[in-house]
Design a protein around this motif. Structure first.
Motif, mmCIF file in Angstrom:
data_model
loop_
_atom_site.group_PDB
_atom_site.id
_atom_site.type_symbol
_atom_site.label_atom_id
_atom_site.label_comp_id
_atom_site.label_asym_id
_atom_site.label_seq_id
_atom_site.Cartn_x
_atom_site.Cartn_y
_atom_site.Cartn_z
ATOM 1 N N GLN A 111 -6.147 16.237 -6.237
ATOM 2 C CA GLN A 111 -5.373 16.257 -7.310
ATOM 3 C C GLN A 111 -4.036 15.258 -7.011
ATOM 4 O O GLN A 111 -3.515 14.646 -8.011
ATOM 5 N N TYR A 112 -3.850 14.500 -5.908
ATOM 6 C CA TYR A 112 -2.868 13.759 -5.679
ATOM 7 C C TYR A 112 -3.064 12.226 -5.017
ATOM 8 O O TYR A 112 -2.533 11.442 -4.655
ATOM 9 N N ASN A 113 -4.629 12.380 -4.587
ATOM 10 C CA ASN A 113 -4.879 11.139 -4.003
ATOM 11 C C ASN A 113 -4.379 10.674 -2.775
ATOM 12 O O ASN A 113 -4.165 9.437 -2.578
ATOM 13 N N LEU A 114 -4.217 11.695 -1.952
ATOM 14 C CA LEU A 114 -3.629 11.667 -0.759
ATOM 15 C C LEU A 114 -4.596 12.352 0.250
ATOM 16 O O LEU A 114 -4.634 13.479 0.497
ATOM 17 N N SER A 115 -5.221 11.423 1.095
ATOM 18 C CA SER A 115 -6.043 11.816 2.042
ATOM 19 C C SER A 115 -6.110 10.912 3.101
ATOM 20 O O SER A 115 -5.945 9.452 2.833
ATOM 21 N N ALA A 116 -6.768 11.103 4.470
ATOM 22 C CA ALA A 116 -6.844 10.084 5.494
ATOM 23 C C ALA A 116 -7.951 9.062 5.084
ATOM 24 O O ALA A 116 -7.407 7.876 5.567
ATOM 25 N N GLY A 117 -8.959 9.316 4.286
ATOM 26 C CA GLY A 117 -9.667 8.184 4.134
ATOM 27 C C GLY A 117 -9.158 7.227 3.268
ATOM 28 O O GLY A 117 -9.837 6.203 3.120
ATOM 29 N N LYS A 118 -8.099 7.577 2.490
ATOM 30 C CA LYS A 118 -7.400 6.537 1.596
ATOM 31 C C LYS A 118 -6.275 6.039 1.940
ATOM 32 O O LYS A 118 -5.132 5.539 1.131
ATOM 33 N N ALA A 119 -5.921 6.046 3.297
ATOM 34 C CA ALA A 119 -4.687 5.683 3.812
ATOM 35 C C ALA A 119 -4.408 4.604 4.659
ATOM 36 O O ALA A 119 -3.595 4.246 5.487
ATOM 37 N N SER A 120 -5.523 3.665 4.416
ATOM 38 C CA SER A 120 -5.743 2.455 5.271
ATOM 39 C C SER A 120 -4.523 1.563 5.005
ATOM 40 O O SER A 120 -4.141 0.780 6.054
ATOM 41 N N ASN A 121 -3.943 1.411 3.715
ATOM 42 C CA ASN A 121 -3.017 0.605 3.609
ATOM 43 C C ASN A 121 -1.583 1.001 3.262
ATOM 44 O O ASN A 121 -0.562 0.521 2.971
ATOM 45 N N ARG A 122 -1.323 2.280 3.908
ATOM 46 C CA ARG A 122 -0.110 2.964 4.033
ATOM 47 C C ARG A 122 0.768 2.613 4.881
ATOM 48 O O ARG A 122 0.319 2.603 6.220
ATOM 49 N N VAL A 123 1.974 2.235 4.737
ATOM 50 C CA VAL A 123 2.974 1.932 5.782
ATOM 51 C C VAL A 123 4.314 2.732 5.664
ATOM 52 O O VAL A 123 4.999 2.788 6.712
ATOM 53 N N LEU A 124 4.419 3.543 4.734
ATOM 54 C CA LEU A 124 5.718 4.337 4.491
ATOM 55 C C LEU A 124 4.998 5.989 4.528
ATOM 56 O O LEU A 124 3.768 6.080 4.078
ATOM 57 N N LEU A 125 6.001 6.644 4.784
ATOM 58 C CA LEU A 125 5.755 8.059 4.621
ATOM 59 C C LEU A 125 5.271 8.615 3.416
ATOM 60 O O LEU A 125 5.978 8.348 2.349
ATOM 61 N N SER A 126 4.215 9.362 3.207
ATOM 62 C CA SER A 126 3.902 9.650 1.880
ATOM 63 C C SER A 126 3.562 11.319 2.190
ATOM 64 O O SER A 126 2.829 11.622 2.926
ATOM 65 N N GLN A 127 4.004 12.056 1.014
ATOM 66 C CA GLN A 127 3.690 13.450 1.096
ATOM 67 C C GLN A 127 3.713 14.160 -0.219
ATOM 68 O O GLN A 127 4.171 13.367 -1.379
ATOM 69 N N GLU A 128 3.079 15.031 -0.214
ATOM 70 C CA GLU A 128 2.899 16.150 -1.368
ATOM 71 C C GLU A 128 3.037 17.501 -1.171
ATOM 72 O O GLU A 128 2.533 17.851 -0.318
ATOM 73 N N THR A 129 3.781 18.214 -1.927
ATOM 74 C CA THR A 129 3.848 19.624 -2.018
ATOM 75 C C THR A 129 3.465 20.288 -3.177
ATOM 76 O O THR A 129 3.762 19.717 -4.287
#
Length: 436
Positions: A111-129
């Motif tokens: 639902q939020y496109n937030l997962s370990a497999g899609k985090a290769s380019n993340r450099v900042l804290l990302s979160q969903e509640t």
């Protein structure tokens, strides 16, 4: 019959109150439950955001601190380094909630496109509640976050069961329901007594009408019986005896006519169609005329009739002269009827700046205190053993109605030397008096 009406009114009011209470209670519950859920969700969101901010600022993780956060906020915290769980999760046997944690991560990914497999380019804290339900249908709050650490990232999932809100909601529903039931019971009791009090005048009116009809029937039956028996006797009577029976028929017919006339006057008063012909009148002249009218009848009964008039000039008063004269006649006839031979009946007029007062006093047997108000009721007689056929028990009732139409007051009191005194008090300023 009125008890059934009271019961129906009570049921109607109770049902209306029940519907209103149900709608209001449901509306308040919806608002309260929504606010409670939003509050719990906001508290969870703030707590998890604080934890993530702390974790993002630390280079090492404190198992003790994480344990304290779990206990304080009723959380389950699962931290993974890539696909490997950290030691903290294994020590706390989070495998028991593995399915729920996996469902939270799956929801975040879909639902939020937030997962370990899609985090290769993340450099900042990302979160969903968000809120979700596990496979058993139990509700949970969840926060899924990716924390950059060195060349990798930490996959953090925090969940908390939504049972706190459910317990609070259940308690609120119980309290609201109990309050609504108590209010319904109180309103039902109030409706029963209120409708009973509202219908009380109707019940009294019905009883009064029934009593009036019964008394009127009794009073009318007596002259009718005399008239019918006299008519029957005329057929067999000699010509010399017939006039005696005709006189009895005429006398009873006159008596019946007078009774019916009195009843019609009271009926007009009840229906508010009794009109008053108001005009300025001199009260002292009216009382003097009444005195002259009854001076001879009082003398024939061996009574002395006296009159007392004020020395000062009596101002004219707005009144229906004929009706006030009728009232005075009723009072004088009663006094003459109940005063023993040798007694005195006194007529008096007194004037004050705002009122004038007629009074008729006698030195007869008087009226007991409990009966001083009852004597103005219809067909009531103070002396049940008194069999004066010229009195039906309607005179004082008619007098009271006439006085009330003049915005005045009539009372019965004990005379100073024994006996009774009736007073009629009328206002002098009656220019605005309504005519009915």
């Amino acid at each position: 019959m009125l008890k059934k009406v009271q019961l129906r009114f009570t049921l109607f009011c109770s049902l209306a109150a029940a519907v209103i209470l149900f709608v209001m209670t449901a509306f308040c519950l919806v608002i309260s439950e929504r606010g409670l859920k939003n509050k719990n969700y906001a508290d969870f969101q703030n707590n998890t955001s604080s934890i993530l901010t702390y974790l993002d600022s630390q280079s090492t993780l404190s198992h003790t601190w994480l344990s304290q956060m779990e206990n304080r906020y009723r959380l389950t915290i699962d931290i993974r380094d890539g696909d490997s769980p950290l030691l903290y999760g294994t020590l706390h046997e989070h495998s028991l909630l593995a399915d729920t944690l996996a469902a939270a991560r799956e929801t975040a990914s879909e639902q939020y496109n937030l997962s370990a497999g899609k985090a290769s380019n993340r450099v900042l804290l990302s979160q969903e509640t968000f809120c979700f339900h596990n496979s058993q249908g139990q509700g949970y709050f969840a926060t899924v976050a990716l924390l950059p650490k060195g060349n990798g990232f930490l996959d953090v999932a925090m969940i908390s069961p939504d049972d706190t809100a459910a317990k609070q909601i259940l308690m609120q529903r119980f309290l609201f329901g109990a309050g609504a039931f108590a209010a319904f019971a109180a309103l039902t009791v109030f409706a029963w007594f209120f409708t009973g009090r509202t219908l009380r005048p109707v019940e009294e009116s019905r009883r009064s009408q029934a009593s009036f009809i019964a008394a009127a029937s009794h009073e009318l039956r007596a002259p009718l019986a005399v008239m019918l028996s006299s008519l029957s006797a005329v057929r067999d009577a000699s010509p010399d005896d017939q006039p005696r029976f005709f006189d009895a028929i005429e006398s009873e017919g006159t008596r019946m006519s007078r009774l019916i006339s009195d009843m019609l006057l009271l009926a007009n008063s009840d229906s508010h169609t009794w009109t008053m012909a108001l005009a300025p009148a001199e009260a002292d002249t009216l009382l003097l005329e009444t005195y002259e009218k009854y001076e001879i009848p009082a003398g024939k009964k061996g009574l002395r009739l006296e009159i007392l008039l004020p020395e000062e000039t009596v101002p004219p008063c707005m009144m229906d002269k004929e009706r006030i004269a009728q009232t005075l006649s009723i009072l004088i006839e009663n006094a003459i009827s109940y005063t023993p031979k040798g007694g005195t009946v006194t007529l008096c007029l007194e004037v004050s700046p705002k009122h004038l007062t007629f009074s008729v006093s006698d030195n007869g047997p008087g009226i007991p205190d409990p009966e001083k108000e009852k004597i103005f009721e219809r067909f009531y007689r103070s002396d049940s053993a008194h069999h004066d056929r010229d009195h039906f028990g309607l005179g004082l009732c008619i007098a009271r109605e006439i006085v009330h139409l003049h915005k005045g007051k009539i009372q019965a009191k004990d005379a100073p030397g024994g006996g009774c005194v009736f007073t009629v008090t009328l206002p002098l300023s009656q220019q605005s008096l309504p005519v009915r």
